[in-house]
Scaffold this motif. Structure first.
Motif, PDB file in Angstrom:
ATOM      1  N   PHE A  23       0.829  -1.192   0.000  1.00 41.51           N
ATOM      2  CA  PHE A  23       0.000   0.000   0.000  1.00 41.51           C
ATOM      3  C   PHE A  23       0.869   1.249   0.000  1.00 41.51           C
ATOM      4  CE2 PHE A  23      -2.355   3.381   2.144  1.00 41.51           C
ATOM      5  CZ  PHE A  23      -3.465   3.440   1.332  1.00 41.51           C
ATOM      6  N   LYS A  24       1.915   1.241   0.781  1.00 45.58           N
ATOM      7  CA  LYS A  24       2.786   2.405   0.886  1.00 45.58           C
ATOM      8  C   LYS A  24       3.682   2.569  -0.322  1.00 45.58           C
ATOM      9  CE  LYS A  24       2.983   2.162   5.888  1.00 45.58           C
ATOM     10  NZ  LYS A  24       3.820   1.850   7.033  1.00 45.58           N
ATOM     11  N   GLY A  25       3.873   1.477  -1.079  1.00 44.77           N
ATOM     12  CA  GLY A  25       4.697   1.563  -2.263  1.00 44.77           C
ATOM     13  C   GLY A  25       6.181   1.470  -1.966  1.00 44.77           C
ATOM     14  N   SER A  26       6.547   0.983  -0.795  1.00 48.04           N
ATOM     15  CA  SER A  26       7.969   0.840  -0.487  1.00 48.04           C
ATOM     16  C   SER A  26       8.250  -0.602  -0.137  1.00 48.04           C
ATOM     17  CB  SER A  26       8.359   1.729   0.689  1.00 48.04           C
ATOM     18  OG  SER A  26       7.848   1.207   1.887  1.00 48.04           O
ATOM     19  N   GLY A  27       9.353  -1.134  -0.642  1.00 45.64           N
ATOM     20  CA  GLY A  27       9.726  -2.500  -0.346  1.00 45.64           C
ATOM     21  C   GLY A  27      10.644  -2.587   0.857  1.00 45.64           C
ATOM     22  N   GLN A  28      10.683  -1.559   1.681  1.00 48.59           N
ATOM     23  CA  GLN A  28      11.653  -1.501   2.760  1.00 48.59           C
ATOM     24  C   GLN A  28      11.273  -2.350   3.959  1.00 48.59           C
ATOM     25  OE1 GLN A  28      12.762   2.487   3.623  1.00 48.59           O
ATOM     26  NE2 GLN A  28      13.184   2.978   1.508  1.00 48.59           N
ATOM     27  N   ARG A  29      10.071  -2.882   4.011  1.00 52.69           N
ATOM     28  CA  ARG A  29       9.686  -3.713   5.141  1.00 52.69           C
ATOM     29  C   ARG A  29       9.977  -5.187   4.876  1.00 52.69           C
ATOM     30  NH1 ARG A  29       4.048  -2.719   7.210  1.00 52.69           N
ATOM     31  NH2 ARG A  29       4.952  -3.599   9.067  1.00 52.69           N
ATOM     32  N   LYS A  30      10.362  -5.527   3.661  1.00 55.62           N
ATOM     33  CA  LYS A  30      10.660  -6.902   3.276  1.00 55.62           C
ATOM     34  C   LYS A  30      12.068  -6.963   2.697  1.00 55.62           C
ATOM     35  CE  LYS A  30       6.429  -8.455   3.916  1.00 55.62           C
ATOM     36  NZ  LYS A  30       6.112  -9.419   4.944  1.00 55.62           N
TER      37      LYS A  30
END
Length: 113
Positions: A23-30
């Motif tokens: 949803f946020k458009g960032s892959g920084q959590r994975k």
């Protein structure tokens, strides 16, 4: 059904967890992890080294994408040219086409390992 309807690039979709990275458009959590070495893929150089070692070839057909093809299959991995734009959907595409080679993990749980 609960969630948030999102309109992006001419497509409407329901996002059930609006706090997620998709949803946020960032892959920084994975993070994408090479299973046998537990190495986090931090660049396309790292990814390319691993993919080449398991039979993939670099594919140069589209200059706007970073692509790999596996000669023994019909699979093609297409990624954004900029590694910082790599999202979890790209990571899962790599995992599906390379079972037992990669995993997508939550960045926080990976740090704990």
């Amino acid at each position: 059904m609960s969630g948030v309807w999102v309109f992006k690039n001419g497509v409407v979709r329901l996002v059930e967890n609006p706090g997620s990275d998709s949803f946020k458009g960032s892959g920084q959590r994975k993070v994408l992890v090479h299973v046998s070495t537990n190495e986090v893929v931090t660049s396309y150089e790292v990814l390319e080294r691993i993919l080449l070692s398991v039979g993939w070839e670099r594919y140069y057909d589209d200059p706007d994408l970073f692509q790999f093809h596996k000669r023994s299959s019909v699979h093609l991995v297409s990624l954004p040219k900029d590694f910082n734009k790599l999202k979890s959907m790209h990571m899962y595409d790599i995992v599906v086409k390379n079972r037992n080679v990669f995993e997508v993990r939550d960045i926080y749980s990976h740090r704990a390992n």
